[in-house]
Design an enzyme around this catalytic site. Structure first.
Site, PDB file in Angstrom:
ATOM      1  N   GLU A 114       0.701  -1.365   0.049  1.00  0.00           N
ATOM      2  CA  GLU A 114       0.027  -0.139   0.116  1.00  0.00           C
ATOM      3  C   GLU A 114       0.952   0.951   0.190  1.00  0.00           C
ATOM      4  O   GLU A 114       0.446   2.006  -0.603  1.00  0.00           O
ATOM      5  CB  GLU A 114      -0.435  -0.038   1.431  1.00  0.00           C
ATOM      6  CG  GLU A 114      -1.982   1.492   1.565  1.00  0.00           C
ATOM      7  CD  GLU A 114      -1.285   1.505   2.886  1.00  0.00           C
ATOM      8  OE1 GLU A 114      -1.364   3.198   2.679  1.00  0.00           O
ATOM      9  OE2 GLU A 114      -1.632   1.148   3.919  1.00  0.00           O
ATOM     10  N   ASP A 117       0.307   4.165  -2.668  1.00  0.00           N
ATOM     11  CA  ASP A 117       0.182   5.434  -2.670  1.00  0.00           C
ATOM     12  C   ASP A 117       1.341   6.429  -2.987  1.00  0.00           C
ATOM     13  O   ASP A 117       1.129   7.029  -3.890  1.00  0.00           O
ATOM     14  CB  ASP A 117       0.367   5.656  -1.108  1.00  0.00           C
ATOM     15  CG  ASP A 117       0.277   6.989  -0.557  1.00  0.00           C
ATOM     16  OD1 ASP A 117      -0.673   7.777  -0.818  1.00  0.00           O
ATOM     17  OD2 ASP A 117       1.949   7.884  -0.356  1.00  0.00           O
ATOM     18  N   ASP A 156      -6.582   2.125   1.618  1.00  0.00           N
ATOM     19  CA  ASP A 156      -5.704   1.089   1.851  1.00  0.00           C
ATOM     20  C   ASP A 156      -5.538  -0.217   0.295  1.00  0.00           C
ATOM     21  O   ASP A 156      -4.170  -0.118  -0.076  1.00  0.00           O
ATOM     22  CB  ASP A 156      -5.302   0.756   3.178  1.00  0.00           C
ATOM     23  CG  ASP A 156      -5.244   1.878   4.313  1.00  0.00           C
ATOM     24  OD1 ASP A 156      -4.649   2.643   3.669  1.00  0.00           O
ATOM     25  OD2 ASP A 156      -5.141   1.898   5.742  1.00  0.00           O
ATOM     26  N   GLU A 199      -4.671   1.281  -3.203  1.00  0.00           N
ATOM     27  CA  GLU A 199      -3.620   1.726  -3.156  1.00  0.00           C
ATOM     28  C   GLU A 199      -2.445   0.313  -3.547  1.00  0.00           C
ATOM     29  O   GLU A 199      -1.765   0.439  -4.220  1.00  0.00           O
ATOM     30  CB  GLU A 199      -3.079   2.349  -2.098  1.00  0.00           C
ATOM     31  CG  GLU A 199      -4.010   4.310  -1.917  1.00  0.00           C
ATOM     32  CD  GLU A 199      -3.244   4.986  -0.440  1.00  0.00           C
ATOM     33  OE1 GLU A 199      -2.869   6.095  -1.187  1.00  0.00           O
ATOM     34  OE2 GLU A 199      -2.820   4.647   0.065  1.00  0.00           O
TER      35      GLU A 199
END
Length: 225
Positions: free
Chosen positions: A39, A43, A112, A115
């Site tokens: 994640e 991101d 989350d 991502e």
């Protein structure tokens, strides 16, 4: 029971390595081998991909405005909306405690996981494929961006669009509600006088379904200009 293939269809991407997909949808409450690291990668990729898209789309905007719009697009709220479009919550692997407290509906958990999926696609297929998938997911939202009103939600922007032209306000109708009480999907239609047909969309709440329908109407109106 939902299968990985069903999620892949919604994502528009078929994972060859199912263990990579499994990691991306695994919450830390389920296993030590979870999606936190991937994640983190996703991101960074998401921010880069959206930044590049905005840089190209708005060549005259200053850095501050580009940053503001990007922040809205990559916010946890937007990512959770995207996750709900994928029905991602039903695929998440959660520990018993997290599952019992509604973790599959928690915005931060859903964001989350989106991502993490971006990170997983990148690891398996590289940056170009990852960028293509992310841009396809965000295409509708980017298409209707207006730097003057990008902080406003879709229903507000649609209302202002119609009011500026002295046209009737949009009409939203609840068409159907599907699923169990704790995990319902609402289907809403939106009709405006400028379009011959109504447009429908779904969401995990009536409000979210109306927002999604308004977004689709804005895109349709843009095509008619």
């Amino acid at each position: 029971m939902k299968t990985p293939d069903e999620l892949c269809q919604k994502l528009g991407y078929q994972f060859k390595d199912e263990s990579l997909l499994a990691m991306a949808i695994t919450h830390r409450s389920f296993s030590a081998n979870n999606n936190e690291r991937i994640e983190f990668l996703g991101d960074s990729l998401l921010n880069m991909i959206i930044a590049e898209a905005l840089y190209k789309r708005f060549p005259n905007l200053r850095e501050g405005e580009l940053s503001r719009i990007r922040a809205l697009l990559v916010s946890g709220k937007t990512l959770a909306e995207l996750a709900n479009e994928f029905n991602l919550g039903v695929f998440l692997r959660l520990g018993a405690g997290e599952k019992n407290t509604g973790g599959h509906r928690r915005n931060s958990t859903l964001a989350d996981a989106v991502e993490a999926l971006i990170g997983a696609i990148y690891l398996e297929s590289g940056f170009d494929v990852c960028r293509e998938r992310v841009l396809s997911w965000f295409e509708a939202r980017i298409a209707v961006l207006n730097p003057e009103s990008s902080h406003k939600d879709a229903k507000t922007r649609l209302q202002e669009f119609l009011q500026a032209r002295k046209l009737p306000l949009p009409d939203y109708q609840l068409l159907d509600t599907e699923g169990a009480d704790h995990q319902q999907t609402f289907i809403v239609s939106c009709s405006v006088s400028l379009l011959k047909s109504t447009i429908s969309a779904s969401g995990s709440s009536r409000r979210k379904a109306e927002q999604a329908a308004a977004e689709k109407v804005l895109i349709a109106l843009k095509d008619t200009e």
